[in-house]
Design an enzyme around this catalytic site. Structure first.
Site, PDB file in Angstrom:
ATOM      1  N   PHE A  29       1.052  -1.152  -0.289  1.00 46.81           N
ATOM      2  CA  PHE A  29      -0.728   0.209  -0.589  1.00 46.81           C
ATOM      3  C   PHE A  29       0.890   1.305   0.093  1.00 46.81           C
ATOM      4  O   PHE A  29       1.510   1.772   1.056  1.00 46.81           O
ATOM      5  CB  PHE A  29      -0.899  -0.244   1.346  1.00 46.81           C
ATOM      6  CG  PHE A  29      -1.979   1.122   1.460  1.00 46.81           C
ATOM      7  CD1 PHE A  29      -3.216   1.020   0.926  1.00 46.81           C
ATOM      8  CD2 PHE A  29      -2.296   2.071   2.151  1.00 46.81           C
ATOM      9  CE1 PHE A  29      -4.766   2.178   0.552  1.00 46.81           C
ATOM     10  CE2 PHE A  29      -2.752   2.978   2.499  1.00 46.81           C
ATOM     11  CZ  PHE A  29      -3.745   3.208   1.927  1.00 46.81           C
ATOM     12  N   SER A  97       3.145  -6.680   2.555  1.00 45.95           N
ATOM     13  CA  SER A  97       2.331  -5.854   3.564  1.00 45.95           C
ATOM     14  C   SER A  97       0.812  -6.127   3.201  1.00 45.95           C
ATOM     15  O   SER A  97       0.151  -7.263   2.994  1.00 45.95           O
ATOM     16  CB  SER A  97       2.586  -3.601   3.570  1.00 45.95           C
ATOM     17  OG  SER A  97       2.077  -3.193   4.021  1.00 45.95           O
ATOM     18  N   ASP A 194       7.164  -3.521  14.426  1.00 51.37           N
ATOM     19  CA  ASP A 194       6.663  -2.861  12.749  1.00 51.37           C
ATOM     20  C   ASP A 194       6.018  -1.956  13.097  1.00 51.37           C
ATOM     21  O   ASP A 194       5.027  -1.746  13.446  1.00 51.37           O
ATOM     22  CB  ASP A 194       5.971  -3.987  12.135  1.00 51.37           C
ATOM     23  CG  ASP A 194       5.281  -3.860  11.093  1.00 51.37           C
ATOM     24  OD1 ASP A 194       5.358  -2.674  10.156  1.00 51.37           O
ATOM     25  OD2 ASP A 194       5.468  -4.981   9.783  1.00 51.37           O
ATOM     26  N   HIS A 224       9.158  -3.049   9.176  1.00 45.33           N
ATOM     27  CA  HIS A 224       8.082  -3.023   8.183  1.00 45.33           C
ATOM     28  C   HIS A 224       8.199  -3.483   6.239  1.00 45.33           C
ATOM     29  O   HIS A 224       7.883  -5.062   5.828  1.00 45.33           O
ATOM     30  CB  HIS A 224       7.380  -2.219   8.062  1.00 45.33           C
ATOM     31  CG  HIS A 224       5.630  -2.085   7.392  1.00 45.33           C
ATOM     32  ND1 HIS A 224       4.543  -3.905   7.829  1.00 45.33           N
ATOM     33  CD2 HIS A 224       5.206  -2.074   6.011  1.00 45.33           C
ATOM     34  CE1 HIS A 224       3.885  -3.548   6.611  1.00 45.33           C
ATOM     35  NE2 HIS A 224       4.383  -2.799   5.728  1.00 45.33           N
TER      36      HIS A 224
END
Length: 247
Positions: A29, A97, A194, A224
């Site tokens: 994203f 993700s 994260d 992350h």
């Protein structure tokens, strides 16, 4: 009139026509293929056919992302999957993700997929939910480049469209509710620290998929965007070993 945005250098899709096993690799994203290129290149060097699509509205400008829907992001991945299906006998999917969310979605809807590798996959991000209440706000701060390794930057948007957050939330819910439909082997990489996706997401996925063959690998030295972080080689080696095991 809609504005045509140029693709940012480094955000182009990665396509490699190799052997009869295909690897579909999805970025996350607000991110781009740049975050997944090291893994995509490693897969191509092993002779796999690889397609890492640029998700619609990504890799251009955040105003472009603002007008795209989660159905558009699914369509971007389905298009890559169709390309691989024309050339390959078997296909694996890997994602970071929201790319992990998309990998889960594909496994839920394409039971023929051989296995999925997830890197800090997202199915619930409570910090985002307040956005649903926002009125008259178009953009929030960036969420990209959560990387521990000094001097490494993710190619990602410097703003997050509110409209896009309002798309990813129902998408994560859709995928979360259908995890029991997944039966293929699953490899989960999770960063205990994260700052974007709570690490508990990976544990929840692990516990709710129906797969008999599943494994969680911790990445203690990455945040992350672990594919560009200290654990990059751990992800590449582990993912390639996973593909070889279930090919």
């Amino acid at each position: 009139m809609t504005h045509e945005f140029d693709i940012l250098p480094g955000a182009e899709p990665f396509i490699f026509e190799g052997g009869k096993t295909g690897i579909l690799i999805s970025h996350g994203f607000t991110g781009t293929t740049q975050s997944m290129r090291p893994l995509a290149e490693a897969c191509s060097q092993q002779g796999y056919s690889v397609y890492a699509p640029r998700l619609k509205g990504h890799g251009t400008h955040y105003e472009d992302m603002e007008t795209s829907t989660y159905q558009d992001w699914i369509a971007s991945v389905e298009e890559a999957y169709a390309w691989l299906m024309e050339r390959c006998d078997k296909i694996f999917v890997a994602g970071l993700s929201m790319g992990g969310t998309l990998a889960l979605y594909m496994a839920e809807n394409h039971p023929e997929i051989r296995g999925i590798a997830l890197i800090n996959a997202a199915i619930e991000v409570p910090d985002m939910e307040g956005v649903l209440e926002l009125q008259d706000v178009r953009f929030l701060d960036a969420i990209g480049s959560d990387i521990k390794k000094p001097g490494v930057t993710e190619l990602a948007y410097d703003k997050t469209p509110v409209a896009s957050v309002k798309e990813i939330l129902p998408f994560m819910e859709l995928v979360r509710k259908n995890l029991s439909a997944i039966h293929c082997p699953v490899l989960l990489f999770v960063s205990p620290e994260d700052h974007v996706v709570p690490p508990g997401n990976s544990k929840f996925i692990y516990e709710h998929i129906a797969s008999e063959k599943k494994d969680i690998v911790e990445m203690p030295d990455s945040y992350h965007v672990a594919t560009l972080d200290h654990d990059q080689q751990r992800i590449i080696d582990g993912t390639l070993a996973f593909f070889r095991t279930y090919e």
